[in-house]
Design an enzyme around this catalytic site. Structure first.
Site, PDB file in Angstrom:
ATOM      1  CD  GLU A  11      64.822  34.472  26.468  1.00 49.09           C
ATOM      2  OE1 GLU A  11      64.835  35.025  27.579  1.00 49.09           O
ATOM      3  OE2 GLU A  11      65.442  33.621  26.037  1.00 49.09           O
ATOM      4  NE  ARG A 132      64.679  43.767  33.047  1.00 49.67           N
ATOM      5  CZ  ARG A 132      64.367  43.125  31.653  1.00 49.67           C
ATOM      6  NH1 ARG A 132      63.204  43.131  31.317  1.00 49.67           N
ATOM      7  NH2 ARG A 132      65.441  42.982  30.787  1.00 49.67           N
ATOM      8  CG  HIS A 202      63.327  36.131  32.005  1.00 50.06           C
ATOM      9  ND1 HIS A 202      62.972  36.809  31.020  1.00 50.06           N
ATOM     10  CD2 HIS A 202      64.244  35.527  31.630  1.00 50.06           C
ATOM     11  CE1 HIS A 202      63.683  36.252  30.007  1.00 50.06           C
ATOM     12  NE2 HIS A 202      64.333  35.374  30.392  1.00 50.06           N
ATOM     13  CG  HIS A 204      64.431  30.696  30.418  1.00 51.82           C
ATOM     14  ND1 HIS A 204      64.458  30.577  28.921  1.00 51.82           N
ATOM     15  CD2 HIS A 204      64.719  32.003  30.362  1.00 51.82           C
ATOM     16  CE1 HIS A 204      65.145  31.574  28.286  1.00 51.82           C
ATOM     17  NE2 HIS A 204      65.207  32.649  29.492  1.00 51.82           N
ATOM     18  CG  HIS A 297      35.244  14.251  23.216  1.00 47.88           C
ATOM     19  ND1 HIS A 297      35.992  15.028  23.772  1.00 47.88           N
ATOM     20  CD2 HIS A 297      35.350  13.138  23.701  1.00 47.88           C
ATOM     21  CE1 HIS A 297      36.835  14.271  24.571  1.00 47.88           C
ATOM     22  NE2 HIS A 297      36.486  13.102  24.579  1.00 47.88           N
TER      23      HIS A 297
HETATM   24  C1  HCA Z   1      69.755  36.423  28.465  1.00 52.32           C
HETATM   25  C2  HCA Z   1      69.502  35.705  29.726  1.00 52.32           C
HETATM   26  C3  HCA Z   1      68.273  36.192  30.258  1.00 52.32           C
HETATM   27  C4  HCA Z   1      68.202  37.732  30.688  1.00 52.32           C
HETATM   28  C5  HCA Z   1      67.003  38.004  31.286  1.00 52.32           C
HETATM   29  C6  HCA Z   1      66.839  39.622  31.803  1.00 52.32           C
HETATM   30  C7  HCA Z   1      67.751  35.501  31.196  1.00 52.32           C
HETATM   31  O1  HCA Z   1      70.429  37.403  28.241  1.00 52.32           O
HETATM   32  O2  HCA Z   1      69.805  35.518  27.468  1.00 52.32           O
HETATM   33  O3  HCA Z   1      67.634  40.241  31.351  1.00 52.32           O
HETATM   34  O4  HCA Z   1      65.776  40.047  32.428  1.00 52.32           O
HETATM   35  O5  HCA Z   1      67.061  34.351  31.199  1.00 52.32           O
HETATM   36  O6  HCA Z   1      68.402  35.127  32.293  1.00 52.32           O
HETATM   37  O7  HCA Z   1      67.162  36.202  29.139  1.00 52.32           O
HETATM   38 CU    CU Z   2      65.830  34.536  29.410  1.00 49.76          CU
END
Ligand code: HCA
Ligand code: CU
Length: 389
Positions: A11, A132, A202, A204, A297
């Site tokens: 990532e 996974r 996961h 973001h 401080h």
């Molecule tokens: C990507 C998308 C991903 C995949 C996450 C994963 C996401 O491929 O860029 O395969 O577990 O955010 O869904 O990063």
């Molecule tokens: Cu991702």
């Protein structure tokens, strides 16, 4: 026990302009392994031969962590990943209605058939492989689709189901948009079918909620949480490794699970080699994360650092420090002089006032003052050439 998957090398490399050579990838993986990360996701070998080479090297480096490759939901991609010698494989495919209709042009059943076919293939090739299956864009997918696809994936051999908040859409406390809701629902629904995969998340950071969502997942009983060093990743990135570890410890995980003192070097290495500076006010790893500045401080922390620190920097192997500038007062100058071994001179109030004035003049020019390198010269100048008020 919670487990950490670091995806800096997959990532993280989806940050525009970021690329680590195989040697640098190996070094980062070794450091992550020493810190105690459980799974290291290295990349998709189908993207480039050099990435394939890096995966092979890391997979054969004798690390404690599981070493994973990322793969599209395609047999040729999976085969390439397996050829690298990994013991973890991440396959992703979305079952969001929009994606099925507007991109893949298939129905849910066809999607599930494809997922099952690819997972079964991987399992057959390497029965001890940890597989996974990630439901890309889980949080914006109908929950019925998610449950159907996840259960079919587990029956086909997936050990882990990952909930991906691909666009940073999730928000804590929301009845059906929270990661908490998704972890709990998946656990309960799959459990009712007699299926007990590990649940990964996961998250973001598009709305700045990646860490909050990851902690929401932890509270809901997730087994694995994804992170990246400096939170690197597509768009606004993902959960930051250092921030997550510190917060997990805060929530009751044992400090000794992770070697936090290695974080600082690793962050500097990744920052240098990604050409992305760490913002000074970055929590945990930023230059100012444990720096005290304003007069009130500094006066207080001179007595007890905990008055302005809820986190002990020593667990990270770093020390708190001091900044000098416009906001400084006498206490800061006194403390700074102590730090450079000029404790005796600090008793001279007149000298202190002159140094403080000089520090403020420098600050007006928008420059910071380095206590070790610059303060000794300022002190010397006024000590040797005292002016009277
Ligand atoms: C990507 C998308 C991903 C995949 C996450 C994963 C996401 O491929 O860029 O395969 O577990 O955010 O869904 O990063
Ligand atoms: Cu991702």
């Amino acid at each position: 026990m919670i487990r950490i998957l670091d995806s800096t090398l997959r990532e993280g490399e989806q940050t525009p302009g970021v690329y680590f050579s195989p040697d640098k990838k190996l070094y980062i993986a070794q450091m992550l392994d020493q810190i105690g990360v459980d799974i290291i996701e290295v990349g998709n070998p189908a993207v480039d031969n050099e990435i394939a080479l890096a995966i092979q090297q890391i997979a054969h480096a004798g690390l404690k962590a599981k070493i994973g490759a990322h793969s599209l939901c395609r047999i040729d991609n999976v085969q390439k990943a397996l050829d690298c010698g990994v013991n973890f494989l991440g396959i992703f495919f979305s079952v969001s209605q929009k994606r099925l209709e507007n991109d893949y042009n298939i129905c849910l059943n066809q999607a599930i058939e494809k997922i099952v076919e690819v997972i079964s293939y991987a399992k057959l090739q390497q029965p001890d492989l940890l597989i996974r299956y990630t439901l890309e864009d889980t949080v914006r997918s109908p929950i019925e689709n998610v449950i159907d696809a996840a259960s079919a994936a587990v029956k086909a051999g997936a050990n882990i189901i990952s909930i991906a908040d691909t666009t940073g859409y999730a928000t804590p406390f929301h009845p059906y948009r929270s990661i908490y809701f998704h972890v709990q629902t998946l656990k309960a629904e799959l459990g009712n079918l007699g299926l007990f995969p590990q649940i990964e998340v996961h998250c973001h950071n598009d709305k700045g909620l990646a860490l909050a969502n990851a902690l929401d997942a932890y509270r809901a009983g997730a087994d694995i949480i994804d992170v990246a060093i400096m939170g690197l990743g597509e768009r606004a990135g993902v959960v930051d490794l250092a921030e997550l570890l510190i917060n997990l410890i805060d929530m009751g995980e044992e400090e000794k699970l992770w070697q936090l003192t290695y974080l600082s070097n690793l962050y500097n290495f990744v920052s240098e080699n990604s050409h992305i500076p760490i913002p000074p006010h970055q929590p945990i790893t930023g230059k100012n994360a444990f720096t005290h500045y304003a007069g009130v401080h500094v006066k207080a922390i001179a007595k007890d650092e905990r008055l302005y620190q809820s986190l002990d920097p020593e667990i990270l192997g770093v020390k708190s420090n001091l900044a000098l500038g416009m906001q400084s007062g006498f206490a800061a100058i006194e403390l700074a002089m102590k730090k450079i071994g000029k404790e005796e001179l600090a008793k001279d109030k007149n000298l202190l006032a002159q140094i403080l004035q000089e520090v403020k003049e420098i600050a007006k020019r928008g420059t910071s003052i380095d206590i070790e390198k610059e303060l000794p010269y300022i002190v010397d100048r006024y000590y040797k050439n005292p002016t009277t008020n």
